[in-house]
Motif scaffolding. Sequence first.
Motif, mmCIF file in Angstrom:
data_model
loop_
_atom_site.group_PDB
_atom_site.id
_atom_site.type_symbol
_atom_site.label_atom_id
_atom_site.label_comp_id
_atom_site.label_asym_id
_atom_site.label_seq_id
_atom_site.Cartn_x
_atom_site.Cartn_y
_atom_site.Cartn_z
ATOM 1 N N ALA A 1 0.832 -1.206 0.000
ATOM 2 C CA ALA A 1 0.000 0.000 0.000
ATOM 3 C C ALA A 1 0.869 1.258 0.000
ATOM 4 C CB ALA A 1 -0.936 -0.008 1.199
ATOM 5 N N CYS A 2 1.971 1.233 0.719
ATOM 6 C CA CYS A 2 2.878 2.383 0.754
ATOM 7 C C CYS A 2 3.495 2.634 -0.618
ATOM 8 C CB CYS A 2 3.982 2.153 1.780
ATOM 9 S SG CYS A 2 3.454 2.252 3.499
ATOM 10 N N ALA A 3 3.943 1.572 -1.265
ATOM 11 C CA ALA A 3 4.559 1.717 -2.586
ATOM 12 C C ALA A 3 3.566 2.284 -3.583
ATOM 13 C CB ALA A 3 5.090 0.372 -3.055
ATOM 14 N N GLU A 4 2.343 1.784 -3.545
ATOM 15 C CA GLU A 4 1.326 2.266 -4.470
ATOM 16 C C GLU A 4 0.957 3.726 -4.198
ATOM 17 O OE1 GLU A 4 -2.011 -0.388 -4.489
ATOM 18 O OE2 GLU A 4 -0.822 -2.093 -5.202
ATOM 19 N N ALA A 5 1.131 4.168 -2.958
ATOM 20 C CA ALA A 5 0.834 5.560 -2.592
ATOM 21 C C ALA A 5 1.989 6.501 -2.927
ATOM 22 C CB ALA A 5 0.515 5.651 -1.104
ATOM 23 N N GLU B 1 -2.182 -6.133 -8.813
ATOM 24 C CA GLU B 1 -3.529 -5.607 -8.622
ATOM 25 C C GLU B 1 -3.498 -4.506 -7.577
ATOM 26 O OE1 GLU B 1 -7.994 -7.204 -7.303
ATOM 27 O OE2 GLU B 1 -6.376 -8.621 -7.745
ATOM 28 N N ALA B 2 -4.153 -3.399 -7.869
ATOM 29 C CA ALA B 2 -4.118 -2.247 -6.969
ATOM 30 C C ALA B 2 -4.786 -2.560 -5.634
ATOM 31 C CB ALA B 2 -4.795 -1.049 -7.626
ATOM 32 N N MET B 3 -4.237 -2.003 -4.573
ATOM 33 C CA MET B 3 -4.743 -2.208 -3.227
ATOM 34 C C MET B 3 -5.968 -1.329 -2.974
ATOM 35 S SD MET B 3 -4.219 -3.738 -0.302
ATOM 36 C CE MET B 3 -2.575 -4.359 -0.703
ATOM 37 N N THR B 4 -6.993 -1.910 -2.391
ATOM 38 C CA THR B 4 -8.159 -1.152 -1.952
ATOM 39 C C THR B 4 -8.162 -1.094 -0.432
ATOM 40 O OG1 THR B 4 -9.594 -3.090 -1.784
ATOM 41 C CG2 THR B 4 -9.476 -1.980 -3.947
ATOM 42 N N GLU B 5 -8.941 -0.175 0.118
ATOM 43 C CA GLU B 5 -9.021 -0.096 1.570
ATOM 44 C C GLU B 5 -9.562 -1.396 2.155
ATOM 45 O OE1 GLU B 5 -11.103 2.513 5.168
ATOM 46 O OE2 GLU B 5 -11.279 3.185 3.087
ATOM 47 N N ALA B 6 -10.591 -1.948 1.530
ATOM 48 C CA ALA B 6 -11.178 -3.184 2.047
ATOM 49 C C ALA B 6 -10.159 -4.319 2.030
ATOM 50 C CB ALA B 6 -12.406 -3.561 1.220
ATOM 51 N N SER B 7 -9.396 -4.410 0.931
ATOM 52 C CA SER B 7 -8.383 -5.462 0.823
ATOM 53 C C SER B 7 -7.281 -5.260 1.854
ATOM 54 C CB SER B 7 -7.796 -5.466 -0.591
ATOM 55 O OG SER B 7 -6.780 -6.436 -0.698
ATOM 56 N N PHE B 8 -6.855 -4.023 2.032
ATOM 57 C CA PHE B 8 -5.819 -3.721 3.025
ATOM 58 C C PHE B 8 -6.265 -4.140 4.414
ATOM 59 C CE2 PHE B 8 -4.085 -0.923 6.277
ATOM 60 C CZ PHE B 8 -2.720 -0.905 6.005
ATOM 61 N N ARG B 9 -7.436 -3.715 4.789
ATOM 62 C CA ARG B 9 -7.904 -3.993 6.151
ATOM 63 C C ARG B 9 -8.122 -5.486 6.357
ATOM 64 N NH1 ARG B 9 -8.536 0.633 8.755
ATOM 65 N NH2 ARG B 9 -9.166 2.550 7.665
ATOM 66 N N TRP B 10 -8.620 -6.175 5.350
ATOM 67 C CA TRP B 10 -8.854 -7.617 5.498
ATOM 68 C C TRP B 10 -7.539 -8.376 5.617
ATOM 69 C CZ3 TRP B 10 -12.164 -10.858 7.208
ATOM 70 C CH2 TRP B 10 -12.009 -12.219 6.932
#
Length: 338
Positions: free
Chosen positions: A166-170, A274-283
């Motif tokens: 998530a950090c890299a994608e941000a 595949e891009a990270m989503t908030e739901a995927s991150f939290r799960w």
Amino acid sequence: MSNLLEQLKRLSIVVADTGDLAAIRQFAPQDATTNPSLILKAVQSGQYDDLVASILEQVNAMSLPLERAVEEAGDRLIVAMGRVILQHVPGRVSTEVNARLSFDTQASINKARNLVSMYEQAGISRDRILIKLAATWEGIRAAQILEQEGIQCNLTLIFSFVQAQACAEAGVYLISPFVGRILDWYRKQHPEQDFAPENEPGVCSVRTIYEYFRRHGYATIVMGASFRNAGEIIALAGCDRLTISPSLLQELSETEGRLESSLTMPEASSVPPEAMTEASFRWQLNEDAMATEKLAEGIRGFEQDQLKLETMLRTQLSGIRSETPSSTVMGGLCVSGN
């Protein structure tokens, strides 16, 4: 043959994980990192007493309500300490946003902007500062916005691959995956198991993150952190950066041997992840018990030491305001481990 520290500096950028000026001068790192625990420890050492006294006098003259004055003094102190540290390193200093803001994106952004503004008002350009944020979803979103404003960030308390991705994608400038705290968790869960440094879960985690970033062309710097032994550092020689405590810097400087890069550069991938989503991150974070527990524990630990520092500042400010000499409270405080 040169010692291991000298050889390590040719393979990775060495960063001092301390606010101890004597250690920074002794080991000549490129950068330095701080956090509330290290700031508290440095203040307790007495080497910043004059700086603390000067800041408290300045803040007292502003006639702010006590709690607002404590916050102002805390911000001024970490920036002032960062400025002192920058006199002894050629690179950057990481300055951490208050841990209690870890789940508030806008408040984290506001605090980061204020800290950078304070540095700039003191003549320190933002290219010598890294704003340190906990790698929560909210912290990563704050970093994404700050990076777009030219404020580069160090995302800390990285315990899982999903945080790193998530950090890299941000577009985060640098991440600090923790090695030793991961080992702590696995040792507690499996006390019968002997973990060789090169096969420790934390070491393997950093290798996986490093190789993934290089494979997919992410520019985010990987800085291994929170080491428990020199073997972990040797096992990660060649990582972009390594932030190391004074005791381990000392051990490496006193050890002779041959050191080579332990990391390999993977072939580039033509398939984007595949891009990270908030739901995927939290799960995914929820599914990782170690990462979930250590992230929460790390935030709580930093906040505890932040509160101890604020207690010290509040006590001394109250003493100044009542024109009664305040008793020193530094010596009796406990400092969280790295």
